[in-house]
Design an enzyme around this catalytic site. Structure first.
Site, PDB file in Angstrom:
ATOM      1  N   CYS A   4       3.962   8.150   0.936  1.00 28.22           N
ATOM      2  CA  CYS A   4       4.574   7.190   1.863  1.00 28.22           C
ATOM      3  C   CYS A   4       4.710   5.848   1.148  1.00 28.22           C
ATOM      4  O   CYS A   4       3.715   5.277   0.706  1.00 28.22           O
ATOM      5  CB  CYS A   4       3.672   7.079   3.098  1.00 28.22           C
ATOM      6  SG  CYS A   4       4.195   5.815   4.259  1.00 28.22           S
TER       7      CYS A   4
ATOM      8  N   CYS B 197       3.347  -3.383  15.849  1.00 31.38           N
ATOM      9  CA  CYS B 197       3.232  -3.062  14.424  1.00 31.38           C
ATOM     10  C   CYS B 197       2.588  -4.193  13.634  1.00 31.38           C
ATOM     11  O   CYS B 197       2.993  -5.354  13.755  1.00 31.38           O
ATOM     12  CB  CYS B 197       4.617  -2.764  13.858  1.00 31.38           C
ATOM     13  SG  CYS B 197       4.592  -2.468  12.077  1.00 31.38           S
TER      14      CYS B 197
ATOM     15  N   CYS C 235       8.388  -5.623  15.526  1.00 29.79           N
ATOM     16  CA  CYS C 235       8.056  -4.719  16.635  1.00 29.79           C
ATOM     17  C   CYS C 235       6.669  -5.099  17.156  1.00 29.79           C
ATOM     18  O   CYS C 235       5.768  -5.392  16.371  1.00 29.79           O
ATOM     19  CB  CYS C 235       8.087  -3.262  16.171  1.00 29.79           C
ATOM     20  SG  CYS C 235       9.696  -2.799  15.523  1.00 29.79           S
TER      21      CYS C 235
ATOM     22  N   GLU D 184       0.841  -1.179   0.000  1.00 29.92           N
ATOM     23  CA  GLU D 184       0.000   0.000   0.000  1.00 29.92           C
ATOM     24  C   GLU D 184       0.881   1.234   0.000  1.00 29.92           C
ATOM     25  O   GLU D 184       1.895   1.280   0.695  1.00 29.92           O
ATOM     26  CB  GLU D 184      -0.879  -0.023   1.250  1.00 29.92           C
ATOM     27  CG  GLU D 184      -2.244   0.571   1.017  1.00 29.92           C
ATOM     28  CD  GLU D 184      -3.114   0.440   2.244  1.00 29.92           C
ATOM     29  OE1 GLU D 184      -3.534  -0.676   2.567  1.00 29.92           O
ATOM     30  OE2 GLU D 184      -3.360   1.461   2.882  1.00 29.92           O
TER      31      GLU D 184
ATOM     32  N   CYS E  92       7.600  -7.589   7.175  1.00 30.76           N
ATOM     33  CA  CYS E  92       8.788  -7.065   7.852  1.00 30.76           C
ATOM     34  C   CYS E  92       9.290  -8.121   8.820  1.00 30.76           C
ATOM     35  O   CYS E  92       8.501  -8.779   9.500  1.00 30.76           O
ATOM     36  CB  CYS E  92       8.458  -5.780   8.617  1.00 30.76           C
ATOM     37  SG  CYS E  92       9.939  -5.042   9.383  1.00 30.76           S
TER      38      CYS E  92
ATOM     39  N   CYS F 113       0.381   3.792   7.349  1.00 34.66           N
ATOM     40  CA  CYS F 113       1.819   3.565   7.254  1.00 34.66           C
ATOM     41  C   CYS F 113       2.283   2.443   8.160  1.00 34.66           C
ATOM     42  O   CYS F 113       3.206   1.730   7.830  1.00 34.66           O
ATOM     43  CB  CYS F 113       2.569   4.842   7.614  1.00 34.66           C
ATOM     44  SG  CYS F 113       2.394   6.095   6.352  1.00 34.66           S
TER      45      CYS F 113
HETATM   46  N1  SAH Z   1      10.425   0.066   9.600  1.00 38.92           N
HETATM   47  C1  SAH Z   1      10.561   1.456   9.647  1.00 38.92           C
HETATM   48  C2  SAH Z   1       9.622   2.202   8.718  1.00 38.92           C
HETATM   49  C3  SAH Z   1       8.242   1.647   8.609  1.00 38.92           C
HETATM   50  S1  SAH Z   1       7.246   1.689  10.077  1.00 38.92           S
HETATM   51  C4  SAH Z   1      10.427   1.968  11.073  1.00 38.92           C
HETATM   52  O1  SAH Z   1      10.077   1.181  11.941  1.00 38.92           O
HETATM   53  O2  SAH Z   1      10.717   3.131  11.278  1.00 38.92           O
HETATM   54  C5  SAH Z   1       6.652   3.367   9.954  1.00 38.92           C
HETATM   55  C6  SAH Z   1       6.199   3.954  11.258  1.00 38.92           C
HETATM   56  O3  SAH Z   1       4.944   3.413  11.655  1.00 38.92           O
HETATM   57  C7  SAH Z   1       7.188   3.686  12.360  1.00 38.92           C
HETATM   58  O4  SAH Z   1       7.508   4.839  13.124  1.00 38.92           O
HETATM   59  C8  SAH Z   1       6.407   2.693  13.164  1.00 38.92           C
HETATM   60  O5  SAH Z   1       6.893   2.647  14.437  1.00 38.92           O
HETATM   61  C9  SAH Z   1       4.988   3.209  13.017  1.00 38.92           C
HETATM   62  N2  SAH Z   1       3.976   2.284  13.526  1.00 38.92           N
HETATM   63  C10 SAH Z   1       3.993   0.946  13.503  1.00 38.92           C
HETATM   64  N3  SAH Z   1       2.945   0.440  14.188  1.00 38.92           N
HETATM   65  C11 SAH Z   1       2.226   1.490  14.643  1.00 38.92           C
HETATM   66  C12 SAH Z   1       1.048   1.616  15.443  1.00 38.92           C
HETATM   67  N4  SAH Z   1       0.383   0.553  15.896  1.00 38.92           N
HETATM   68  N5  SAH Z   1       0.620   2.860  15.734  1.00 38.92           N
HETATM   69  C13 SAH Z   1       1.282   3.944  15.289  1.00 38.92           C
HETATM   70  N6  SAH Z   1       2.402   3.896  14.548  1.00 38.92           N
HETATM   71  C14 SAH Z   1       2.881   2.677  14.225  1.00 38.92           C
HETATM   72 FE1  SF4 Z   2       9.091  -3.426  10.788  1.00 34.79          FE
HETATM   73 FE2  SF4 Z   2       6.907  -2.337  11.792  1.00 34.79          FE
HETATM   74 FE3  SF4 Z   2       9.094  -2.493  13.290  1.00 34.79          FE
HETATM   75 FE4  SF4 Z   2       9.019  -0.754  11.221  1.00 34.79          FE
HETATM   76  S1  SF4 Z   2       7.735  -0.692  13.079  1.00 34.79           S
HETATM   77  S2  SF4 Z   2      10.676  -2.204  11.770  1.00 34.79           S
HETATM   78  S3  SF4 Z   2       7.741  -1.936   9.775  1.00 34.79           S
HETATM   79  S4  SF4 Z   2       7.896  -4.249  12.496  1.00 34.79           S
END
Ligand code: SAH
Ligand code: SF4
Length: 363
Positions: free
Chosen positions: A118, A132, A129, A97, A125, A346
């Site tokens: 974006c 996420c 995390c 997306e 991934c 995102c």
């Molecule tokens: N992997 C990279 C870029 C993609 S994630 C990173 O982690 O920076 C893009 C952003 O979305 C990151 O700041 C991530 O922490 C955020 N994100 C992921 N899950 C989220 C959630 N549940 N609520 C708000 N932001 C979130």
């Molecule tokens: Fe991967 Fe999501 Fe962590 Fe970014 S925030 S590194 S997309 S698992």
């Protein structure tokens, strides 16, 4: 396996050099490379058929050698007045997306709004995390440089041809797909292609230290956003497995190196999660980090993800946290509620994408 090799490479991965080399192998003059790229990026030709100043045989070869539509836009969804999500299907059926964020500039009206795109860099991934959605189903593959640029070309069509900023904050960890990312960003930046200034490009990382250091040495000079989300190892360890490999004592010096090389302010992203990282002690520790790095802090109330227990703190608590940073002279912003669906797009691409698979109505 780190890549996917489609039958035909996407034309959007080519540069004047690679294209000229292929043309010379065919016996065609090198200047044709410039003409072809001009058709693609300046005149936005969608197929070689439109390239009227090229000989017919060359047009035919182009169509056979390259994929001009590696990403098929499946669905667009206007999720609020400011965001549009475009679901794109790659040649192997994977879905990514891309989000177009149309943010009006204060006081100047929508006609002067800034369009930010974006982009995703991986399908899934591997970083896992805990908050996420992108990492929930694991990693499937890296996007090629051509697929990353193609996402932007599709988004540009949707955005009326132009955009002002690119943020690499979609699905995936961009620095885990470093070579393809850099190849794509060089094309985005190149005057013969999209010509977008490096300071209008932001790469977001969860903290892949060796690649932050590599990016610091790149002459390209893109901006960096670091997803910190915890101001101590104790908190970061709980929610970001990457912190075990690259704890704060390694990550923060790498951030400092990046900032000193480029002389630009870093952004520290900090998702506020109730009872996890929203205490005043965390705010104080974050303030210390941000001040040492001269970084801007972007606070983002976390989005609820189906199947995950995390919740955003109350608005009052969010504001307390923000005030604690500001009281320590840290440049900080709290993303407004209105942006929640931008974050969702995102940060939760995979989840949303999977929901879309059986029935394309929930984008
Ligand atoms: N992997 C990279 C870029 C993609 S994630 C990173 O982690 O920076 C893009 C952003 O979305 C990151 O700041 C991530 O922490 C955020 N994100 C992921 N899950 C989220 C959630 N549940 N609520 C708000 N932001 C979130
Ligand atoms: Fe991967 Fe999501 Fe962590 Fe970014 S925030 S590194 S997309 S698992």
């Amino acid at each position: 396996m780190t890549g996917f090799a489609p039958a035909k490479p996407p034309v959007f991965g080519e540069t004047p050099g690679t294209l000229a080399a292929r043309l010379s192998a065919l016996g065609a003059p090198a200047f044709r490379a410039g003409q072809i790229l001009d058709w693609i990026y300046k005149r936005r030709a969608c197929s070689p058929d439109a390239m009227s100043n090229l000989p017919g045989a060359l047009r035919e070869w182009l169509g056979e050698a390259f994929d001009f539509a590696p990403n098929e836009p499946l669905l667009q969804k206007q999720s609020s007045d400011v965001t549009r999500k475009i679901l794109q299907r790659l040649r192997d059926g994977s879905l990514v997306e891309t989000v177009v964020i149309n943010a009006p500039q204060e006081g100047v009206g929508v006609e002067h709004s800034r369009q930010t795109v974006c982009v995703s860099t991986q399908v899934g991934c591997a970083y896992g995390c805990r908050f996420c959605a992108s990492g929930l189903a694991g990693w499937k593959r890296n996007l090629s440089a051509g697929e990353i640029v193609a996402q932007l070309m599709v988004a540009a069509r949707v955005a009326g041809g132009v955009f002002d900023n690119v943020v690499v904050m979609g699905m995936g960890e961009p620095l885990a797909n470093y070579d393809n990312l850099l190849a794509a960003l060089r094309i985005v930046n190149a005057p013969w292609a999209l010509g977008l200034g490096a300071r209008r490009i932001t790469v977001s990382t969860s903290g892949v230290v060796p690649k932050i250091l590599a990016l610091a040495e790149e002459p390209l000079g893109v901006r960096l956003a670091v997803s910190l989300h915890g101001a101590t190892n104790e908190v970061r360890d709980r929610i970001m497995p990457v912190n075990r490999r690259f704890p704060l004592e390694k990550l923060l010096p790498a951030c400092a190196t990046f900032a000193s090389r480029h002389g630009r302010m870093l952004t520290l992203e900090f998702i506020l999660i109730a009872e996890i990282n929203d205490s005043l002690e965390q705010a104080r520790a974050l303030a210390d980090i941000a001040r040492k790095l001269h970084a801007h802090v972007n606070l983002i109330p976390c989005n609820a993800v189906e199947g995950l227990p995390w919740q955003r703190p109350s608005l009052t608590r969010q504001q307390h946290f923000l005030r604690a940073l500001k009281a320590r002279s840290v440049s900080a912003t709290l993303r407004r509620e209105k942006g929640a669906d931008i974050d969702a797009a995102c940060g939760q691409l995979r989840l949303r994408t999977e929901k879309l698979l059986p029935n394309q109505q929930h984008a």
